[in-house]
Write an enzyme that holds these catalytic residues in place. Sequence first.
Site, PDB file in Angstrom:
ATOM      1  N   ILE A  21      13.467 -50.827 -65.528  1.00 19.23           N
ATOM      2  CA  ILE A  21      12.996 -50.506 -64.179  1.00 19.23           C
ATOM      3  C   ILE A  21      11.474 -50.497 -64.117  1.00 19.23           C
ATOM      4  O   ILE A  21      10.866 -50.884 -63.127  1.00 19.23           O
ATOM      5  CB  ILE A  21      13.533 -49.124 -63.742  1.00 19.23           C
ATOM      6  CG1 ILE A  21      15.045 -49.102 -63.763  1.00 19.23           C
ATOM      7  CG2 ILE A  21      13.011 -48.709 -62.386  1.00 19.23           C
ATOM      8  CD1 ILE A  21      15.692 -50.115 -62.844  1.00 19.23           C
TER       9      ILE A  21
ATOM     10  N   ARG B  54      22.677 -43.650 -67.455  1.00 21.27           N
ATOM     11  CA  ARG B  54      21.655 -42.891 -68.171  1.00 21.27           C
ATOM     12  C   ARG B  54      20.294 -43.497 -67.855  1.00 21.27           C
ATOM     13  O   ARG B  54      20.111 -44.711 -67.940  1.00 21.27           O
ATOM     14  CB  ARG B  54      21.877 -42.931 -69.686  1.00 21.27           C
ATOM     15  CG  ARG B  54      23.233 -42.405 -70.143  1.00 21.27           C
ATOM     16  CD  ARG B  54      23.321 -40.908 -69.969  1.00 21.27           C
ATOM     17  NE  ARG B  54      24.539 -40.374 -70.549  1.00 21.27           N
ATOM     18  CZ  ARG B  54      25.425 -39.680 -69.872  1.00 21.27           C
ATOM     19  NH1 ARG B  54      25.248 -39.426 -68.587  1.00 21.27           N
ATOM     20  NH2 ARG B  54      26.498 -39.218 -70.470  1.00 21.27           N
TER      21      ARG B  54
ATOM     22  N   ARG C 186      -3.220 -31.709 -67.854  1.00 21.91           N
ATOM     23  CA  ARG C 186      -2.085 -32.627 -67.932  1.00 21.91           C
ATOM     24  C   ARG C 186      -1.554 -32.858 -66.532  1.00 21.91           C
ATOM     25  O   ARG C 186      -1.032 -31.954 -65.891  1.00 21.91           O
ATOM     26  CB  ARG C 186      -0.985 -32.046 -68.827  1.00 21.91           C
ATOM     27  CG  ARG C 186      -1.397 -31.880 -70.271  1.00 21.91           C
ATOM     28  CD  ARG C 186      -1.695 -33.207 -70.903  1.00 21.91           C
ATOM     29  NE  ARG C 186      -1.740 -33.108 -72.358  1.00 21.91           N
ATOM     30  CZ  ARG C 186      -1.883 -34.134 -73.143  1.00 21.91           C
ATOM     31  NH1 ARG C 186      -1.994 -35.352 -72.633  1.00 21.91           N
ATOM     32  NH2 ARG C 186      -1.924 -33.979 -74.438  1.00 21.91           N
TER      33      ARG C 186
ATOM     34  N   ALA D  71      -2.865 -33.761 -80.503  1.00 23.13           N
ATOM     35  CA  ALA D  71      -1.688 -34.636 -80.516  1.00 23.13           C
ATOM     36  C   ALA D  71      -2.037 -35.969 -79.881  1.00 23.13           C
ATOM     37  O   ALA D  71      -3.044 -36.101 -79.187  1.00 23.13           O
ATOM     38  CB  ALA D  71      -0.541 -33.978 -79.751  1.00 23.13           C
TER      39      ALA D  71
ATOM     40  N   GLU E 230      -9.927 -35.773 -81.262  1.00 22.57           N
ATOM     41  CA  GLU E 230      -9.854 -34.657 -80.322  1.00 22.57           C
ATOM     42  C   GLU E 230     -10.686 -33.449 -80.736  1.00 22.57           C
ATOM     43  O   GLU E 230     -11.196 -32.733 -79.875  1.00 22.57           O
ATOM     44  CB  GLU E 230      -8.394 -34.242 -80.106  1.00 22.57           C
ATOM     45  CG  GLU E 230      -7.600 -35.307 -79.386  1.00 22.57           C
ATOM     46  CD  GLU E 230      -6.233 -34.849 -78.938  1.00 22.57           C
ATOM     47  OE1 GLU E 230      -5.858 -33.688 -79.197  1.00 22.57           O
ATOM     48  OE2 GLU E 230      -5.532 -35.667 -78.303  1.00 22.57           O
TER      49      GLU E 230
ATOM     50  N   PRO F 290      15.229 -35.099 -75.636  1.00 21.23           N
ATOM     51  CA  PRO F 290      16.252 -36.108 -75.890  1.00 21.23           C
ATOM     52  C   PRO F 290      17.248 -36.326 -74.764  1.00 21.23           C
ATOM     53  O   PRO F 290      18.022 -37.277 -74.815  1.00 21.23           O
ATOM     54  CB  PRO F 290      16.962 -35.582 -77.150  1.00 21.23           C
ATOM     55  CG  PRO F 290      16.699 -34.116 -77.142  1.00 21.23           C
ATOM     56  CD  PRO F 290      15.347 -33.941 -76.513  1.00 21.23           C
ATOM     57  N   GLY F 291      17.205 -35.510 -73.736  1.00 17.40           N
ATOM     58  CA  GLY F 291      18.091 -35.734 -72.602  1.00 17.40           C
ATOM     59  C   GLY F 291      17.700 -36.952 -71.791  1.00 17.40           C
ATOM     60  O   GLY F 291      18.535 -37.526 -71.079  1.00 17.40           O
TER      61      GLY F 291
ATOM     62  N   GLU G  88     -12.161 -42.613 -73.691  1.00 14.98           N
ATOM     63  CA  GLU G  88     -12.964 -42.566 -72.466  1.00 14.98           C
ATOM     64  C   GLU G  88     -12.276 -41.847 -71.309  1.00 14.98           C
ATOM     65  O   GLU G  88     -12.932 -41.365 -70.402  1.00 14.98           O
ATOM     66  CB  GLU G  88     -13.414 -43.960 -72.045  1.00 14.98           C
ATOM     67  CG  GLU G  88     -12.298 -44.884 -71.618  1.00 14.98           C
ATOM     68  CD  GLU G  88     -12.792 -46.256 -71.206  1.00 14.98           C
ATOM     69  OE1 GLU G  88     -12.142 -46.864 -70.329  1.00 14.98           O
ATOM     70  OE2 GLU G  88     -13.808 -46.717 -71.746  1.00 14.98           O
TER      71      GLU G  88
ATOM     72  N   GLU H  66     -10.342 -39.108 -71.796  1.00 13.41           N
ATOM     73  CA  GLU H  66      -9.922 -37.837 -72.370  1.00 13.41           C
ATOM     74  C   GLU H  66     -11.026 -36.798 -72.206  1.00 13.41           C
ATOM     75  O   GLU H  66     -12.171 -37.031 -72.572  1.00 13.41           O
ATOM     76  CB  GLU H  66      -9.649 -38.058 -73.869  1.00 13.41           C
ATOM     77  CG  GLU H  66      -8.571 -37.251 -74.450  1.00 13.41           C
ATOM     78  CD  GLU H  66      -8.203 -37.728 -75.856  1.00 13.41           C
ATOM     79  OE1 GLU H  66      -7.114 -37.386 -76.267  1.00 13.41           O
ATOM     80  OE2 GLU H  66      -8.983 -38.427 -76.528  1.00 13.41           O
TER      81      GLU H  66
END
Length: 186
Positions: free
Chosen positions: A18, A41, A68, A80, A100, A118-119, A142, A144
């Site tokens: 999609i 799913r 975020r 991360a 970071e 995981p769903g 750039e 971040e």
Amino acid sequence: MTQNVDHLIEKQLNSETIYEGKFITLTVQTVELPNGKQATREVIQHPGAVTVLAITAEDKILLVNQFRKATNRTLLETPAGKLEPGEDPLTSAKRELEEETGYQAAQWKHLSSFYTSPGFADELMHSYVATDLTLLKQNLDEDEFLDVLHVTADEAEAMVLDGRIADAKTVALVYWWLRERQREGK
């Protein structure tokens, strides 16, 4: 404990892409359920990610404060980032820690690898502990923008309990660190 779970497997019958973005792909899949019926799913495919629990010589952890957009808020997190195509997770963890926070680590330990949601997503996150840190220079991407915090065990625990740390990977790593400190008698 080994267990046969073959009777739970959903057989994929069809998959349609999609959306294909810079690092995620969204597919809609038709599956055959264990009872023979069909279901749909929606799956986000992700290249995987890393997260680092960086512990300073002063027995503090490094957290980053970063906005975020998905949550529309600033979150406190362990450093991360996503894996580049074909990249070794440890190489990625070293890169993300330095980018970071500006730190490099001489000692690395793999903690675990886990699925984040995981769903609906196949993102596999690899977690590491980094110690024997040396401060070099932060080298953010750039797009971040973040702040680095040095947090004690008591501060980290309070932040989890009062909701200032609401990021699941960070909660898990903080609790791992608190458990290890308790085992060591700290």
